[in-house]
Motif scaffolding. Structure first.
Motif, PDB file in Angstrom:
ATOM      1  N   UNK A  97      -4.211  49.711  22.853  1.00  0.00           N
ATOM      2  CA  UNK A  97      -4.102  48.780  21.731  1.00  0.00           C
ATOM      3  C   UNK A  97      -2.692  48.234  21.579  1.00  0.00           C
ATOM      4  N   UNK A  98      -1.685  49.092  21.775  1.00  0.00           N
ATOM      5  CA  UNK A  98      -0.299  48.688  21.531  1.00  0.00           C
ATOM      6  C   UNK A  98       0.119  47.558  22.463  1.00  0.00           C
ATOM      7  N   UNK A  99      -0.002  47.794  23.773  1.00  0.00           N
ATOM      8  CA  UNK A  99       0.477  46.789  24.721  1.00  0.00           C
ATOM      9  C   UNK A  99      -0.419  45.560  24.733  1.00  0.00           C
ATOM     10  N   UNK A 100      -1.730  45.752  24.568  1.00  0.00           N
ATOM     11  CA  UNK A 100      -2.646  44.611  24.546  1.00  0.00           C
ATOM     12  C   UNK A 100      -2.288  43.655  23.407  1.00  0.00           C
ATOM     13  N   UNK A 101      -2.089  44.205  22.210  1.00  0.00           N
ATOM     14  CA  UNK A 101      -1.760  43.353  21.064  1.00  0.00           C
ATOM     15  C   UNK A 101      -0.364  42.763  21.178  1.00  0.00           C
ATOM     16  N   UNK A 102       0.561  43.509  21.784  1.00  0.00           N
ATOM     17  CA  UNK A 102       1.917  42.984  21.956  1.00  0.00           C
ATOM     18  C   UNK A 102       1.899  41.722  22.812  1.00  0.00           C
ATOM     19  N   UNK A 103       1.095  41.727  23.874  1.00  0.00           N
ATOM     20  CA  UNK A 103       0.980  40.542  24.738  1.00  0.00           C
ATOM     21  C   UNK A 103       0.176  39.441  24.045  1.00  0.00           C
ATOM     22  N   UNK A 104      -0.901  39.836  23.355  1.00  0.00           N
ATOM     23  CA  UNK A 104      -1.803  38.861  22.739  1.00  0.00           C
ATOM     24  C   UNK A 104      -1.120  38.048  21.643  1.00  0.00           C
ATOM     25  N   UNK A 105      -0.055  38.597  21.043  1.00  0.00           N
ATOM     26  CA  UNK A 105       0.619  37.871  19.955  1.00  0.00           C
ATOM     27  C   UNK A 105       1.238  36.558  20.413  1.00  0.00           C
ATOM     28  N   UNK A 106       1.249  36.302  21.711  1.00  0.00           N
ATOM     29  CA  UNK A 106       1.809  35.025  22.187  1.00  0.00           C
ATOM     30  C   UNK A 106       0.837  33.863  22.008  1.00  0.00           C
ATOM     31  N   UNK A 140       9.505  40.524  28.894  1.00  0.00           N
ATOM     32  CA  UNK A 140      10.133  41.802  28.519  1.00  0.00           C
ATOM     33  C   UNK A 140       9.065  42.886  28.372  1.00  0.00           C
ATOM     34  N   UNK A 141       7.922  42.516  27.780  1.00  0.00           N
ATOM     35  CA  UNK A 141       6.818  43.472  27.617  1.00  0.00           C
ATOM     36  C   UNK A 141       6.249  43.887  28.968  1.00  0.00           C
ATOM     37  N   UNK A 142       5.980  42.913  29.820  1.00  0.00           N
ATOM     38  CA  UNK A 142       5.309  43.184  31.099  1.00  0.00           C
ATOM     39  C   UNK A 142       6.255  43.785  32.139  1.00  0.00           C
ATOM     40  N   UNK A 143       7.529  43.458  32.074  1.00  0.00           N
ATOM     41  CA  UNK A 143       8.541  43.958  33.003  1.00  0.00           C
ATOM     42  C   UNK A 143       8.142  43.798  34.475  1.00  0.00           C
ATOM     43  N   UNK A 144       7.785  42.587  34.901  1.00  0.00           N
ATOM     44  CA  UNK A 144       7.431  42.419  36.319  1.00  0.00           C
ATOM     45  C   UNK A 144       8.645  42.673  37.205  1.00  0.00           C
ATOM     46  N   UNK A 145       8.451  43.450  38.257  1.00  0.00           N
ATOM     47  CA  UNK A 145       9.525  43.747  39.195  1.00  0.00           C
ATOM     48  C   UNK A 145      10.383  44.929  38.797  1.00  0.00           C
ATOM     49  N   UNK A 146      10.238  45.412  37.541  1.00  0.00           N
ATOM     50  CA  UNK A 146      11.039  46.549  37.084  1.00  0.00           C
ATOM     51  C   UNK A 146      10.280  47.860  37.291  1.00  0.00           C
ATOM     52  N   UNK A 147       8.982  47.813  37.031  1.00  0.00           N
ATOM     53  CA  UNK A 147       8.152  48.993  37.245  1.00  0.00           C
ATOM     54  C   UNK A 147       6.913  48.561  38.023  1.00  0.00           C
TER      55      UNK A 147
END
Length: 290
Positions: A97-106, A140-147
């Motif tokens: 729920x946390x990460x899904x809603x964090x992305x969805x707020x866009x 920043x949320x998704x951090x592509x290339x960092x993890x």
């Protein structure tokens, strides 16, 4: 619009976001045990019954609710929302729920970005800057290339795009159809579409989970009723910023009930996205008044 009505509208919006957050938590539980299509289908059965009951009580009844100047666009809206719900619930199960809603707020940023090509509205440089900053927040949320990047992280982003397009189509059909007509088509088209797909995935449910399913259906109807009342008693521009509270409530539910963690990058990114979204809402309000 009186101050009392605005306060009531804000209160109703806060209640709406809390109810929808609870709905998301129940959806995550049920979709973790049963097929997503079946869960959403049963939810839509009750939602369709709700919108039909509302339409029957409005002026002109069901006959007026069925008549639309944009039947194909109304059908597209209904399908978009139904499949967006399926996609988002998949995100809840696989991402949390946390990460899904964090992305969805866009999604308000997507609405602003797409309002030009879809509705022909002019988007100024200030809102384009806010849109760009908001999508930095998503990165920043998704951090592509960092993890190690999970493809599931793109699921709530797809849901946000579908919901933004649904919102823009809703604004477009509002040029010729009353809100009651759009509400009726949303529920009935979605119910038909989900029944056509969900019946293929039917599986038996336990008695306790039928109780959770009943709660899911009740929260869906109650949440939409509160949302409708909120927009009836107050201006949309006054109450819309409080819709972001769903992120707070859903995240709290994810952490306390489902044992999810609030990563630092998710908190920072979500903050950037929300601030950018609030700025676009403010600019839209300023432009409407000017």
């Amino acid at each position: 619009m009186t101050e009392q009505n605005t306060r009531l509208g804000i209160g109703l919006m806060v209640v709406t976001t809390l109810i929808f957050a609870l709905q998301d938590g129940i959806s995550r539980h049920l979709a973790g045990e049963y097929n997503v299509m079946m869960v959403v289908m049963i939810r839509y059965w009750f939602f369709a019954a709700f919108v039909i009951a509302i339409a029957a009580r409005t002026a002109g009844g069901l006959r007026a609710a069925v008549k639309s100047r944009f039947p194909w666009l109304q059908t597209a809206r209904g399908l978009l929302l139904a499949f967006e719900v399926c996609v988002m619930v998949l995100g809840f199960v696989n991402l949390g729920l946390v990460e899904s809603h964090a992305v969805f707020t866009c999604y308000p940023l997507l609405v602003a970005a797409l309002s030009g090509p879809v509705l022909g509205e002019k988007v100024g440089w200030r809102r384009w800057t806010a849109i760009g900053i908001g999508f930095v927040g998503v990165l920043i949320i998704l951090q592509p290339g960092v993890k190690v990047f999970s493809p599931w992280a793109l699921v709530p982003l797809l849901a946000a795009f579908m919901f933004a397009l649904y919102g823009l189509l809703t604004r477009y059909v509002a040029r010729g159809d009353a809100a009651a007509v759009s509400f009726f088509w949303t529920g009935t088209v979605g119910a038909v579409a989900m029944t056509a797909t969900g019946l293929w995935f039917w599986e038996p449910m336990t008695a306790p989970d039928w109780g959770w399913m009943a709660a899911l259906c009740c929260t869906a109807c109650l949440g939409h009723w509160c949302l409708i009342r909120s927009y009836e008693v107050a201006e949309a521009s006054a109450v819309q910023p409080f819709a972001y509270l769903q992120l707070v409530f859903a995240s709290a539910l994810g952490i306390t009930v489902f044992g999810e963690a609030l990563e630092t990058n998710v908190a920072i990114g979500a903050g950037v996205v929300v601030c950018a979204g609030l700025f676009t809402l403010w600019r839209q309000r300023v432009k409407a008044k000017g």
